[in-house]
Each structure stands twice: as C-alpha cells, then as structure tokens.
Design a protein around this motif. Structure first.
Motif, PDB file in Angstrom:
ATOM      1  N   GLU A 118       0.438  25.177   6.668  1.00  0.00           N
ATOM      2  CA  GLU A 118       0.616  23.727   6.801  1.00  0.00           C
ATOM      3  C   GLU A 118       0.841  23.159   5.411  1.00  0.00           C
ATOM      4  OE1 GLU A 118      -0.149  22.380  10.018  1.00  0.00           O
ATOM      5  OE2 GLU A 118       0.385  20.317   9.538  1.00  0.00           O
ATOM      6  N   TYR A 119       1.817  22.277   5.290  1.00  0.00           N
ATOM      7  CA  TYR A 119       2.158  21.692   3.992  1.00  0.00           C
ATOM      8  C   TYR A 119       1.965  20.187   4.058  1.00  0.00           C
ATOM      9  CZ  TYR A 119       4.081  26.202   2.754  1.00  0.00           C
ATOM     10  OH  TYR A 119       4.217  27.543   2.483  1.00  0.00           O
ATOM     11  N   PHE A 120       1.309  19.651   3.022  1.00  0.00           N
ATOM     12  CA  PHE A 120       1.014  18.232   2.969  1.00  0.00           C
ATOM     13  C   PHE A 120       1.663  17.599   1.746  1.00  0.00           C
ATOM     14  CE2 PHE A 120      -1.947  17.858   6.414  1.00  0.00           C
ATOM     15  CZ  PHE A 120      -2.566  19.105   6.504  1.00  0.00           C
ATOM     16  N   CYS A 121       2.380  16.503   1.987  1.00  0.00           N
ATOM     17  CA  CYS A 121       2.906  15.672   0.914  1.00  0.00           C
ATOM     18  C   CYS A 121       1.865  14.586   0.640  1.00  0.00           C
ATOM     19  CB  CYS A 121       4.226  15.060   1.359  1.00  0.00           C
ATOM     20  SG  CYS A 121       5.051  14.061   0.116  1.00  0.00           S
ATOM     21  N   VAL A 122       1.623  14.319  -0.630  1.00  0.00           N
ATOM     22  CA  VAL A 122       0.499  13.453  -1.005  1.00  0.00           C
ATOM     23  C   VAL A 122       0.936  12.500  -2.114  1.00  0.00           C
ATOM     24  CG1 VAL A 122      -1.881  13.437  -1.863  1.00  0.00           C
ATOM     25  CG2 VAL A 122      -1.066  15.364  -0.471  1.00  0.00           C
ATOM     26  N   VAL A 123       0.482  11.253  -2.023  1.00  0.00           N
ATOM     27  CA  VAL A 123       0.706  10.271  -3.089  1.00  0.00           C
ATOM     28  C   VAL A 123      -0.649   9.753  -3.551  1.00  0.00           C
ATOM     29  CG1 VAL A 123       0.906   8.296  -1.517  1.00  0.00           C
ATOM     30  CG2 VAL A 123       2.032   8.214  -3.748  1.00  0.00           C
ATOM     31  N   SER A 124      -0.734   9.423  -4.829  1.00  0.00           N
ATOM     32  CA  SER A 124      -2.016   8.889  -5.317  1.00  0.00           C
ATOM     33  C   SER A 124      -2.002   7.373  -5.208  1.00  0.00           C
ATOM     34  CB  SER A 124      -2.278   9.323  -6.758  1.00  0.00           C
ATOM     35  OG  SER A 124      -1.284   8.822  -7.613  1.00  0.00           O
ATOM     36  N   ASP A 125      -3.162   6.809  -4.944  1.00  0.00           N
ATOM     37  CA  ASP A 125      -3.326   5.372  -4.821  1.00  0.00           C
ATOM     38  C   ASP A 125      -3.011   4.678  -6.143  1.00  0.00           C
ATOM     39  OD1 ASP A 125      -5.322   2.875  -5.076  1.00  0.00           O
ATOM     40  OD2 ASP A 125      -4.900   3.204  -2.948  1.00  0.00           O
ATOM     41  N   SER A 126      -2.329   3.537  -6.068  1.00  0.00           N
ATOM     42  CA  SER A 126      -1.883   2.876  -7.306  1.00  0.00           C
ATOM     43  C   SER A 126      -3.046   2.339  -8.130  1.00  0.00           C
ATOM     44  CB  SER A 126      -0.934   1.731  -6.964  1.00  0.00           C
ATOM     45  OG  SER A 126      -1.594   0.776  -6.138  1.00  0.00           O
ATOM     46  N   ARG A 127      -4.081   1.837  -7.473  1.00  0.00           N
ATOM     47  CA  ARG A 127      -5.208   1.241  -8.207  1.00  0.00           C
ATOM     48  C   ARG A 127      -6.281   2.274  -8.525  1.00  0.00           C
ATOM     49  NH1 ARG A 127      -8.279  -2.012  -5.705  1.00  0.00           N
ATOM     50  NH2 ARG A 127      -7.572  -1.642  -3.590  1.00  0.00           N
ATOM     51  N   ALA A 146       0.839  -1.190   0.000  1.00  0.00           N
ATOM     52  CA  ALA A 146       0.000   0.000   0.000  1.00  0.00           C
ATOM     53  C   ALA A 146       0.880   1.249   0.000  1.00  0.00           C
ATOM     54  CB  ALA A 146      -0.904   0.010   1.231  1.00  0.00           C
ATOM     55  N   GLN A 147       0.343   2.284  -0.612  1.00  0.00           N
ATOM     56  CA  GLN A 147       1.088   3.541  -0.667  1.00  0.00           C
ATOM     57  C   GLN A 147       0.975   4.288   0.662  1.00  0.00           C
ATOM     58  OE1 GLN A 147      -1.347   2.880  -3.226  1.00  0.00           O
ATOM     59  NE2 GLN A 147       0.363   1.765  -4.111  1.00  0.00           N
ATOM     60  N   SER A 148       2.024   5.030   0.953  1.00  0.00           N
ATOM     61  CA  SER A 148       1.991   5.888   2.144  1.00  0.00           C
ATOM     62  C   SER A 148       3.016   6.996   1.974  1.00  0.00           C
ATOM     63  CB  SER A 148       2.296   5.093   3.416  1.00  0.00           C
ATOM     64  OG  SER A 148       3.616   4.607   3.387  1.00  0.00           O
ATOM     65  N   VAL A 149       2.862   8.034   2.739  1.00  0.00           N
ATOM     66  CA  VAL A 149       3.854   9.113   2.777  1.00  0.00           C
ATOM     67  C   VAL A 149       4.166   9.435   4.222  1.00  0.00           C
ATOM     68  CG1 VAL A 149       3.372  10.199   0.566  1.00  0.00           C
ATOM     69  CG2 VAL A 149       2.028  10.833   2.542  1.00  0.00           C
ATOM     70  N   THR A 150       5.408   9.770   4.465  1.00  0.00           N
ATOM     71  CA  THR A 150       5.864  10.145   5.794  1.00  0.00           C
ATOM     72  C   THR A 150       6.504  11.523   5.725  1.00  0.00           C
ATOM     73  OG1 THR A 150       6.310   7.845   6.389  1.00  0.00           O
ATOM     74  CG2 THR A 150       7.339   9.545   7.746  1.00  0.00           C
ATOM     75  N   LYS A 156      -7.717   8.653  -5.742  1.00  0.00           N
ATOM     76  CA  LYS A 156      -7.694   8.632  -4.280  1.00  0.00           C
ATOM     77  C   LYS A 156      -6.330   9.116  -3.794  1.00  0.00           C
ATOM     78  CE  LYS A 156      -8.299   5.657  -0.258  1.00  0.00           C
ATOM     79  NZ  LYS A 156      -8.593   4.276   0.226  1.00  0.00           N
ATOM     80  N   LEU A 157      -6.329  10.209  -3.063  1.00  0.00           N
ATOM     81  CA  LEU A 157      -5.092  10.790  -2.561  1.00  0.00           C
ATOM     82  C   LEU A 157      -4.831  10.317  -1.137  1.00  0.00           C
ATOM     83  CD1 LEU A 157      -5.376  14.468  -3.855  1.00  0.00           C
ATOM     84  CD2 LEU A 157      -4.349  12.470  -4.967  1.00  0.00           C
ATOM     85  N   ILE A 158      -3.573  10.025  -0.873  1.00  0.00           N
ATOM     86  CA  ILE A 158      -3.160   9.589   0.465  1.00  0.00           C
ATOM     87  C   ILE A 158      -2.250  10.677   1.013  1.00  0.00           C
ATOM     88  CG2 ILE A 158      -1.918   7.827   1.756  1.00  0.00           C
ATOM     89  CD1 ILE A 158      -2.710   5.965  -0.713  1.00  0.00           C
ATOM     90  N   PHE A 159      -2.675  11.260   2.125  1.00  0.00           N
ATOM     91  CA  PHE A 159      -2.014  12.436   2.671  1.00  0.00           C
ATOM     92  C   PHE A 159      -1.041  12.069   3.787  1.00  0.00           C
ATOM     93  CE2 PHE A 159      -4.165  16.274   1.023  1.00  0.00           C
ATOM     94  CZ  PHE A 159      -5.140  15.670   0.250  1.00  0.00           C
ATOM     95  N   GLY A 160       0.081  12.802   3.828  1.00  0.00           N
ATOM     96  CA  GLY A 160       0.925  12.776   4.998  1.00  0.00           C
ATOM     97  C   GLY A 160       0.270  13.547   6.134  1.00  0.00           C
TER      98      GLY A 160
END
Lengths: 114, 114
Positions: free
Chosen positions: B88-97, B1-5, B101-105
């Motif tokens: 506030e700054y957010f790093c975001v990755v999109s879901d692979s499938r 699964a995707q994630s950001v830190t 769907k954005l996944i936020f830090g």
C-alpha cells in the motif's frame, strides 16, 4: 539500530474495557506521534509530543482517548470505555527534532473491540 | 486546508513493467510532500520526500516522484516493477501551520502480477 517498538502487536478486548498501548521511540528522537488507521484508510493524526513542550492533542477523537509521555522516552496511549468504532491499527512514529524530519513508524497495534 | 487525493485505490501491473501511482495535492503554500509504503502488517516506510529543492525526487528501491506545481501533482513512478513492490502506498502532505502534522491520502494498493 533498533526501530520504533510497539506493544502489544495485537489486542482483543470487550466493549467498555480500557486499553493501554505502548510505544518505545528510537533513541534520541525527541518527537513522538500517534496515528490511527482504520481498515482500508489512510492514517489519522492523534497526538504529537516534542520534548518537554505541551503536546498537540488536536487529533484525539474524544475525551476517552489520552496519551502520556515522560521526557523523551516511552509513550502510552490509553482508550477508556472502548467502543467498536475504536477498532483500528494504532501506529506510533518518532523523529529527530526540526521541521519536516522523516517520521519512523512502528509496526502498530491492531486493536479489535468485540 | 491541505489535502491529498490519490486517484486510484488499486493499481495492477505486470512484473517488469512501469509503475505510476497518482497523487494530487491541495495547498495554499509551497508544501512538503512525501510518499510512504506499507507492507502487510507492517508500519510505514518513507520512500521519498519533496521539500522545495529539486522537483524530481529520487527515493529508495528505484522509486522517484516529480513535483509539478502547475498541475498540483506529485506522482510516484518506477521504471520496472518487482514482486516485492506489492504494498500500500500513501501520498502525504505536511500541515502548513504545524509541519510535524502529516495529512495522509487514502492509499493506493499496488498489485504486481508475475
């Protein structure tokens, strides 16, 4: 042009009440998203609408949460029998069709459950 | 699964000095990555996005980010901070499938000292 509009901007209600939050997307944006942002945290995906396709409801945290959208217009997010843990900012976004199109966010509705 | 830190919950800089906000991602594929900024009581604004073109991405307001696959990083930089960058700054990755769907830090709060 007009951005994403959300109403109300603030909502305070008692535990157990139902609430309805509204989102007006940018004209021409077929995709619409709802997110929840708890205090000091990033955004959690709730639901995604794309045109007349079946929505992706995989992020809704419980069956007390539901959302509707008619065509490519306004969407409403409804929370039934609110609980204190529902207190958060609820953000709506819209985008043009296609993968990886930038999402444009509204200012959110700050929901406080007493 | 995707994630950001996002490695720092708070970063404080003096006005006119460089900004570095760190982000590491986890993804089993070539991801789409974004940086969003959120000013107090406002929605999110897209700063920049990476979608497998140039690894150095330039965004708005003088910000840029470099995609480093070997380090799985996507750090945000700006040569000279301005008071208006405090947010506030957010790093975001999109879901692979589901690319929508954005996944936020969890976010990094940038403070700019005069």
């Amino acid at each position: 042009g007009a951005g994403v509009s959300q109403s109300p901007s603030n909502k305070v209600t008692e535990k157990g009440k139902d609430v309805e939050l509204r989102c007006d997307p940018i004209s021409g944006h077929t995709a619409l998203y709802w997110y929840r942002q708890r205090l000091g945290q990033g955004l959690e995906f709730l639901i995604y609408f794309q045109g007349n396709s079946a929505p992706d409801k995989s992020g809704l945290p419980s069956d007390r949460f539901s959302a509707e959208r008619t065509g490519e217009s306004v969407s409403t997010l409804t929370i039934q029998r609110t609980q204190q843990e529902d207190s958060a900012v609820y953000l709506c976004a819209s985008s043009s069709p296609g993968s990886n199109q930038p999402q444009h966010f509204g200012d959110g509705t700050r929901l406080s459950i007493l | 699964a995707q994630s950001v830190t996002q490695l720092d919950s708070h970063v404080s800089v003096s006005e006119g000095t460089p900004v570095l906000l760190r982000c590491n991602y986890s993804s089993s594929y070539s991801p789409s990555l974004f940086w969003y900024v959120q000013h107090p009581n406002k929605g999110l604004q897209l700063l920049l996005k990476y979608t497998s073109a140039a690894t150095l991405v330039k965004g708005i307001n003088g910000f840029e980010a470099e995609f480093k696959k070997s380090e799985t990083s996507f750090h945000l930089t700006k040569p000279s901070a301005h008071m208006s960058d405090a947010a506030e700054y957010f790093c975001v990755v999109s879901d692979s499938r589901r690319g929508y769907k954005l996944i936020f830090g969890s976010g990094t709060r940038l403070l700019v000292r005069p």
